[in-house]
Every structure is written in structure tokens, then in C-alpha cells.
Design a protein around this motif. Structure first.
Motif, PDB file in Angstrom:
ATOM      1  N   GLU A   1       0.848  -1.185   0.000  1.00 25.60           N
ATOM      2  CA  GLU A   1       0.000   0.000   0.000  1.00 25.60           C
ATOM      3  C   GLU A   1       0.882   1.234   0.000  1.00 25.60           C
ATOM      4  OE1 GLU A   1      -3.729   1.391   2.588  1.00 25.60           O
ATOM      5  OE2 GLU A   1      -3.549  -0.783   2.290  1.00 25.60           O
ATOM      6  N   LEU A   2       0.659   2.093  -0.978  1.00 25.65           N
ATOM      7  CA  LEU A   2       1.392   3.356  -1.058  1.00 25.65           C
ATOM      8  C   LEU A   2       0.368   4.467  -1.176  1.00 25.65           C
ATOM      9  CD1 LEU A   2       4.252   2.386  -3.524  1.00 25.65           C
ATOM     10  CD2 LEU A   2       4.461   2.821  -1.090  1.00 25.65           C
ATOM     11  N   GLY A   3       0.413   5.381  -0.222  1.00 27.08           N
ATOM     12  CA  GLY A   3      -0.605   6.426  -0.198  1.00 27.08           C
ATOM     13  C   GLY A   3      -1.957   5.795   0.070  1.00 27.08           C
ATOM     14  N   CYS A   4      -2.912   6.112  -0.767  1.00 30.98           N
ATOM     15  CA  CYS A   4      -4.255   5.561  -0.578  1.00 30.98           C
ATOM     16  C   CYS A   4      -4.562   4.479  -1.608  1.00 30.98           C
ATOM     17  CB  CYS A   4      -5.283   6.689  -0.657  1.00 30.98           C
ATOM     18  SG  CYS A   4      -5.249   7.570  -2.212  1.00 30.98           S
ATOM     19  N   LYS A   5      -3.533   3.910  -2.222  1.00 30.58           N
ATOM     20  CA  LYS A   5      -3.746   2.924  -3.276  1.00 30.58           C
ATOM     21  C   LYS A   5      -2.993   1.633  -2.949  1.00 30.58           C
ATOM     22  CE  LYS A   5      -4.474   2.813  -8.082  1.00 30.58           C
ATOM     23  NZ  LYS A   5      -5.427   3.544  -8.844  1.00 30.58           N
ATOM     24  N   THR A   6      -3.577   0.511  -3.333  1.00 30.62           N
ATOM     25  CA  THR A   6      -2.953  -0.794  -3.129  1.00 30.62           C
ATOM     26  C   THR A   6      -2.442  -1.307  -4.463  1.00 30.62           C
ATOM     27  OG1 THR A   6      -4.450  -1.251  -1.304  1.00 30.62           O
ATOM     28  CG2 THR A   6      -3.341  -3.144  -2.292  1.00 30.62           C
ATOM     29  N   TYR A   7      -1.208  -1.779  -4.460  1.00 24.81           N
ATOM     30  CA  TYR A   7      -0.579  -2.321  -5.659  1.00 24.81           C
ATOM     31  C   TYR A   7      -0.213  -3.775  -5.403  1.00 24.81           C
ATOM     32  CZ  TYR A   7      -0.089   2.598  -6.889  1.00 24.81           C
ATOM     33  OH  TYR A   7      -0.342   3.917  -7.161  1.00 24.81           O
ATOM     34  N   LEU A   8      -0.193  -4.553  -6.456  1.00 25.69           N
ATOM     35  CA  LEU A   8       0.192  -5.960  -6.389  1.00 25.69           C
ATOM     36  C   LEU A   8       1.519  -6.100  -7.124  1.00 25.69           C
ATOM     37  CD1 LEU A   8      -0.970  -8.585  -5.296  1.00 25.69           C
ATOM     38  CD2 LEU A   8      -1.993  -8.977  -7.527  1.00 25.69           C
ATOM     39  N   LEU A   9       2.555  -6.512  -6.399  1.00 22.42           N
ATOM     40  CA  LEU A   9       3.890  -6.664  -6.979  1.00 22.42           C
ATOM     41  C   LEU A   9       4.115  -8.111  -7.350  1.00 22.42           C
ATOM     42  CD1 LEU A   9       5.972  -4.649  -4.332  1.00 22.42           C
ATOM     43  CD2 LEU A   9       4.643  -3.768  -6.261  1.00 22.42           C
ATOM     44  N   GLY A  10       4.662  -8.345  -8.519  1.00 16.04           N
ATOM     45  CA  GLY A  10       4.989  -9.695  -8.945  1.00 16.04           C
ATOM     46  C   GLY A  10       6.490  -9.848  -9.119  1.00 16.04           C
ATOM     47  N   LYS A  11       6.934 -11.078  -9.112  1.00 17.41           N
ATOM     48  CA  LYS A  11       8.358 -11.347  -9.369  1.00 17.41           C
ATOM     49  C   LYS A  11       8.585 -11.430 -10.870  1.00 17.41           C
ATOM     50  CE  LYS A  11      10.177 -12.708  -5.150  1.00 17.41           C
ATOM     51  NZ  LYS A  11      11.418 -13.129  -4.584  1.00 17.41           N
ATOM     52  N   PHE A  12       9.793 -11.069 -11.278  1.00 17.20           N
ATOM     53  CA  PHE A  12      10.162 -11.126 -12.686  1.00 17.20           C
ATOM     54  C   PHE A  12      10.502 -12.561 -13.077  1.00 17.20           C
ATOM     55  CE2 PHE A  12      12.328  -7.041 -11.279  1.00 17.20           C
ATOM     56  CZ  PHE A  12      11.279  -6.215 -11.653  1.00 17.20           C
ATOM     57  N   PRO A  13      10.224 -12.949 -14.325  1.00 19.64           N
ATOM     58  CA  PRO A  13      10.796 -14.205 -14.813  1.00 19.64           C
ATOM     59  C   PRO A  13      12.329 -14.069 -14.801  1.00 19.64           C
ATOM     60  CG  PRO A  13       9.092 -13.396 -16.301  1.00 19.64           C
ATOM     61  CD  PRO A  13       9.367 -12.306 -15.292  1.00 19.64           C
ATOM     62  N   ALA A  14      13.030 -15.158 -14.800  1.00 20.33           N
ATOM     63  CA  ALA A  14      14.493 -15.157 -14.634  1.00 20.33           C
ATOM     64  C   ALA A  14      15.221 -14.236 -15.605  1.00 20.33           C
ATOM     65  CB  ALA A  14      15.024 -16.590 -14.767  1.00 20.33           C
ATOM     66  N   THR A  15      14.905 -14.331 -16.887  1.00 22.99           N
ATOM     67  CA  THR A  15      15.658 -13.536 -17.867  1.00 22.99           C
ATOM     68  C   THR A  15      15.332 -12.049 -17.772  1.00 22.99           C
ATOM     69  OG1 THR A  15      13.994 -14.024 -19.550  1.00 22.99           O
ATOM     70  CG2 THR A  15      15.950 -15.455 -19.486  1.00 22.99           C
ATOM     71  N   VAL A  16      14.101 -11.721 -17.443  1.00 26.27           N
ATOM     72  CA  VAL A  16      13.726 -10.320 -17.264  1.00 26.27           C
ATOM     73  C   VAL A  16      14.434  -9.771 -16.029  1.00 26.27           C
ATOM     74  CG1 VAL A  16      11.811  -8.744 -16.757  1.00 26.27           C
ATOM     75  CG2 VAL A  16      11.500 -10.585 -18.417  1.00 26.27           C
ATOM     76  N   GLY A  17      14.456 -10.531 -14.958  1.00 18.67           N
ATOM     77  CA  GLY A  17      15.148 -10.114 -13.744  1.00 18.67           C
ATOM     78  C   GLY A  17      16.621  -9.857 -13.993  1.00 18.67           C
ATOM     79  N   ARG A  18      17.243 -10.718 -14.768  1.00 17.72           N
ATOM     80  CA  ARG A  18      18.662 -10.532 -15.080  1.00 17.72           C
ATOM     81  C   ARG A  18      18.873  -9.255 -15.874  1.00 17.72           C
ATOM     82  NH1 ARG A  18      22.595 -11.065 -18.687  1.00 17.72           N
ATOM     83  NH2 ARG A  18      24.582 -11.938 -18.000  1.00 17.72           N
ATOM     84  N   GLU A  19      18.033  -9.045 -16.876  1.00 19.60           N
ATOM     85  CA  GLU A  19      18.136  -7.826 -17.693  1.00 19.60           C
ATOM     86  C   GLU A  19      18.024  -6.573 -16.823  1.00 19.60           C
ATOM     87  OE1 GLU A  19      15.586  -5.465 -21.147  1.00 19.60           O
ATOM     88  OE2 GLU A  19      14.851  -7.380 -20.387  1.00 19.60           O
ATOM     89  N   ILE A  20      17.051  -6.566 -15.947  1.00 10.61           N
ATOM     90  CA  ILE A  20      16.839  -5.409 -15.089  1.00 10.61           C
ATOM     91  C   ILE A  20      17.999  -5.244 -14.114  1.00 10.61           C
ATOM     92  CG2 ILE A  20      15.370  -4.514 -13.223  1.00 10.61           C
ATOM     93  CD1 ILE A  20      12.989  -5.726 -14.915  1.00 10.61           C
ATOM     94  N   LEU A  21      18.434  -6.317 -13.513  1.00  9.88           N
ATOM     95  CA  LEU A  21      19.534  -6.268 -12.554  1.00  9.88           C
ATOM     96  C   LEU A  21      20.817  -5.728 -13.177  1.00  9.88           C
ATOM     97  CD1 LEU A  21      20.567  -6.977  -9.707  1.00  9.88           C
ATOM     98  CD2 LEU A  21      21.132  -9.236 -10.601  1.00  9.88           C
TER      99      LEU A  21
END
Length: 130
Positions: A8-28
């Protein structure tokens, strides 16, 4: 969605997901250095922010599944301001990369800084030789 987590950030709720392996590597590999002032590449960082936000969802009335923020328009419509956006990005980094919350981040970021400094030094050396 892989390992969803509600935040929850401010007055809104967000749903966070994990990245697939290759996307996570790219971002990292690209995200921290692309955000560095004077060294980074804003266009790359912006594209990576949009990629990260594609794994953030919001509940919309009348929908069973969360609406994933897969476009810049969706991000702008469902994230209230820049501060919230930065907090969401950081929450996603923490959710996807455990070492950012258990103390190992400083050594990782230190190695990235050394690589960035090395690249910058190499570029400056080439320019000075010309």
C-alpha cells in the motif's frame, strides 16, 4: 503473476509480482547503472522502469484479475505521482532481489560503481588520446 505481494502506497494498493528469470537478469544488469547521473542513459532507464511496472498490478472494480501496468499510459493513470512511482520501483527491486534487503546490496552496488568508473575512465582516456 509469480509470487504476488500486496503493498500500500498512499491511498492505493498495488500488487507486486516477481520477474521471470531472464527479465530479472536484464533489469539487474542495466537498471542501477542506467540511473547513475552523468554516466547513465535515461532512455534505457525509462524503458526499464516501464518493464518493471509491467509486473505491477492494480485491482480494478469489475475485473477478477489485476490490471497490469504494462504501458506508460496505464502507469500514469494508476500511479498518483513521481514519488509514488519511485517508491514502487524500489519496492519491486526489493521484492525481486533479496540481497537489496539483507545487506548484500552494498557490495553489489560497489562492484557496479567500480565497473562504471572503469568504463568512464576508459572513455576519457580514448578522448584524451584523440
Amino acid at each position: 503473476m509469480i509470487e504476488p505481494k500486496t503493498v500500500e502506497l498512499g491511498c492505493k494498493t498495488y500488487l507486486l509480482g516477481k520477474f521471470p528469470a531472464t527479465v530479472g537478469r536484464e533489469i539487474l544488469m542495466q537498471y542501477p547503472t542506467s540511473a547513475m547521473p552523468k554516466i547513465g542513459d535515461y532512455k534505457t532507464n525509462h524503458a526499464l522502469m516501464l518493464r518493471i511496472m509491467g509486473y505491477v498490478g492494480v485491482q480494478v472494480e469489475g475485473r477478477e484479475e489485476p490490471l497490469m501496468l504494462t504501458t506508460e499510459a496505464l502507469v500514469n493513470n494508476h500511479v498518483t505521482n513521481a514519488e509514488t512511482l519511485v517508491k514502487l520501483e524500489w519496492a519491486m527491486v526489493q521484492h525481486n532481489f533479496d540481497f537489496f534487503t539483507d545487506g548484500r546490496a552494498s557490495s553489489f552496488l560497489e562492484s557496479l560503481m567500480q565497473k562504471a568508473q572503469s568504463q568512464a575512465f576508459g572513455m576519457l582516456t580514448k578522448f584524451a588520446q584523440r
